[in-house]
Design an enzyme around this catalytic site. Sequence first.
Site, PDB file in Angstrom:
ATOM      1  CD  GLU A  91      -3.122   1.299   2.233  1.00  0.00           C
ATOM      2  OE1 GLU A  91      -3.593   2.242   2.348  1.00  0.00           O
ATOM      3  OE2 GLU A  91      -3.250  -0.027   2.691  1.00  0.00           O
ATOM      4  CG  ASP A 121      -1.039  15.566  -2.787  1.00  0.00           C
ATOM      5  OD1 ASP A 121      -1.599  16.558  -3.482  1.00  0.00           O
ATOM      6  OD2 ASP A 121      -0.541  16.238  -1.926  1.00  0.00           O
ATOM      7  CE  LYS A 125      -2.628  26.015  -6.420  1.00  0.00           C
ATOM      8  NZ  LYS A 125      -1.982  27.259  -5.580  1.00  0.00           N
ATOM      9  CG  ASP A 158     -12.164  12.748  -3.428  1.00  0.00           C
ATOM     10  OD1 ASP A 158     -10.733  12.341  -3.362  1.00  0.00           O
ATOM     11  OD2 ASP A 158     -12.393  13.799  -2.985  1.00  0.00           O
ATOM     12  CE1 TYR A 182      -8.563  13.908   0.912  1.00  0.00           C
ATOM     13  CE2 TYR A 182      -9.738  12.355  -0.419  1.00  0.00           C
ATOM     14  CZ  TYR A 182      -9.030  13.468  -0.391  1.00  0.00           C
ATOM     15  OH  TYR A 182      -9.005  14.312  -1.314  1.00  0.00           O
ATOM     16  CD  GLU A 183     -14.708   5.809   0.888  1.00  0.00           C
ATOM     17  OE1 GLU A 183     -14.583   5.045  -0.228  1.00  0.00           O
ATOM     18  OE2 GLU A 183     -14.972   5.294   2.142  1.00  0.00           O
TER      19      GLU A 183
END
Length: 203
Positions: free
Chosen positions: A34, A108, A112, A144, A184-185
């Site tokens: 992972e 991440d 940008k 996402d 985070y999800e």
Amino acid sequence: MERLLPQLALDLSEPLSDDPAELFAARVDDVRLEIGFGGGEHLIHEARKAPSCGFFGVEPFVNGMAKAVAAIEGEELTNIRLYDGDAADLLDWLPSKSLLRVDLLYPDPWPKRRHWKRRFVNAENLARIHRALRPGGVFRFASDIPSYVDWTMIRVLRHGGFVWPAETVADWHEPYPGWPGTRYEAKALREGRRPAYLSFSKR
């Protein structure tokens, strides 16, 4: 961290045999990786669920590493090894065809345009993942961020060494079987962003 992490940490300066399963305290049947495990929720869940599998977890940030070390100690898990450096270096160190699965979950997105070159999914890293996976092994990517999902699809299919078996929308909008979710999800769902869960098999 001072006591347990040195026992769990992978030392890439050490030569490695053709079987990375030997790096675990107890014998394991297969090895998974992972990349960027964050707070370690998914990594710990998977290691708990599959004690006969070995797990390499990569996380460069000390807070995430500390959470994982605490959980590993608290649950007395013996099937996790950790690395706090660049996942590309670990992939280069591993023998070819040595991993059953590679997970890259909510990386991440570097949104940008001038930062896109920092995204982990690129031709070089996909070549590393492909080399490390066994035939039939799986690369899983969850995000996402629609632009990063599209970016990943394009580059994985361009690589040519992976198969995307999805047949319906549900195949990539439904979480993976046994998926525990992550903080985070949960935040992404609260803010109205719909995650994608991609799986690619090595040809």
